[in-house]
Design an enzyme around this catalytic site. Structure first.
Site, PDB file in Angstrom:
ATOM      1  N   SER A  61       8.133   9.472  11.578  1.00  0.00           N
ATOM      2  CA  SER A  61       7.454   9.823  12.834  1.00  0.00           C
ATOM      3  C   SER A  61       6.725  11.158  12.765  1.00  0.00           C
ATOM      4  CB  SER A  61       8.469   9.863  13.983  1.00  0.00           C
ATOM      5  OG  SER A  61       9.491  10.814  13.722  1.00  0.00           O
ATOM      6  N   HIS A 279       8.558  17.671  17.299  1.00  0.00           N
ATOM      7  CA  HIS A 279       7.603  17.054  16.375  1.00  0.00           C
ATOM      8  C   HIS A 279       6.318  17.891  16.381  1.00  0.00           C
ATOM      9  CE1 HIS A 279      10.197  13.534  16.260  1.00  0.00           C
ATOM     10  NE2 HIS A 279       9.407  12.982  15.364  1.00  0.00           N
TER      11      HIS A 279
END
Length: 296
Positions: A61, A279
């Site tokens: 991801s 992230h």
């Protein structure tokens, strides 16, 4: 004064036969011809010929651009603004295939490996964090720090009999990632393979940045050391498997979750823009692309 006239053309007569060159002279002539051919430049028709770039992007991801818009694959959380797409926009490859997907692990790349071929010339891969269940670790440390401001409750929970469970898992990931890189090499034997490391998420020191994160004081340093250890393990795996490692730690040290809005390459618990928690944001993906392109 008398002038001397130069002799005119001599009458042609029978030509004398040329004597063959001695053996040593023949060798000298041959050697000179060989050297001349080696030193001669390549024909113009072959100059400037470039092999078309056929690029495949693989990974988890962090590579897929989780949380970024626009999304082009919802189950994989893949965005058209992830770092592979930024690389492709600059390279203008003959072909580009992005199979990055959330949850990808080094031991489960079967579907991603399937798109590789002998024609592939460039592969980027970001993998390894899910080998230590990084998402669960961050959530656990977030909850622990919300209850205990000081100390290192999260780190202490992973230590048993003087050994750290997460550092052990990160060390064990080396062989798994090296095997994944070898699998890439078998399917794409002519490709340049780049193992792209992880951006720094956590500052090693400082007061923290609540509410962007809620880690206990000691756990911030623990998590920073853990991600450094994982990147070191990935660098060793790349060397073992004959791949190239892109180390993003030096460049991203000042761009952690606690950096200011204009300097942050990763987001924390509270995101300031479109990105998944913990992230890379859009600036982070652009930065990764720049470093990969600079390496190429």
């Amino acid at each position: 004064m008398r002038f001397h006239r130069s002799p005119g053309p001599q009458p042609s007569g029978p030509r004398r036969a040329l004597r063959p060159l001695p053996t040593a002279a023949r060798w000298a002539v041959t050697l000179a011809m060989v050297l001349a051919s080696v030193a001669a430049p390549a024909p113009a028709s072959s100059a400037g010929v470039r092999v078309p770039v056929r690029y495949v992007a693989m990974g988890d991801s962090v590579a897929s651009g989780a949380g970024l818009a626009p999304r082009i694959d919802l189950p994989c959380l893949r965005s058209a603004n992830n770092y592979p797409h930024h690389i492709a926009r600059q390279l203008h490859p003959a072909s580009f295939t992005d199979v990055t997907c959330q949850g990808a692990r080094a031991t489960g790349l079967g579907r991603q490996l399937a798109v590789l071929s002998r024609q592939t010339t460039l592969v980027t891969l970001t993998i390894g964090a899910n080998e230590i269940a990084a998402r669960d670790v961050v959530l656990k440390c977030t909850l622990a720090g919300a209850l205990v401001l000081h100390g290192s409750p999260c780190r202490d929970s992973y230590r048993q009999a003087g050994r750290d469970e997460l550092h052990r898992k990160a060390t064990e990931a080396e062989g798994k990632v090296a095997d994944a890189l070898r699998a890439v090499r078998r399917r794409a034997p002519h490709a340049r393979i780049l193992l792209v490391g992880y951006l720094k998420l956590f500052p090693a020191d400082g007061p923290g940045c609540r509410p962007r994160e809620t880690f206990a004081d000691g756990d911030r340093a623990y998590l920073s050391g853990l991600e450094d250890h994982l990147n070191t393990v990935l660098a060793r795996a790349a060397r073992t498997a004959g791949a190239e490692f892109i180390d993003l730690r030096p460049a991203s040290t000042g761009h952690t979750i606690c950096a200011g809005p204009g300097d942050r390459w990763v987001e924390g618990l509270l995101t300031a823009g479109p990105a998944q928690m913990f992230h890379p944001n859009l600036a982070g993906h652009r930065a990764v692309a720049r470093h990969v392109l600079g390496h190429l």
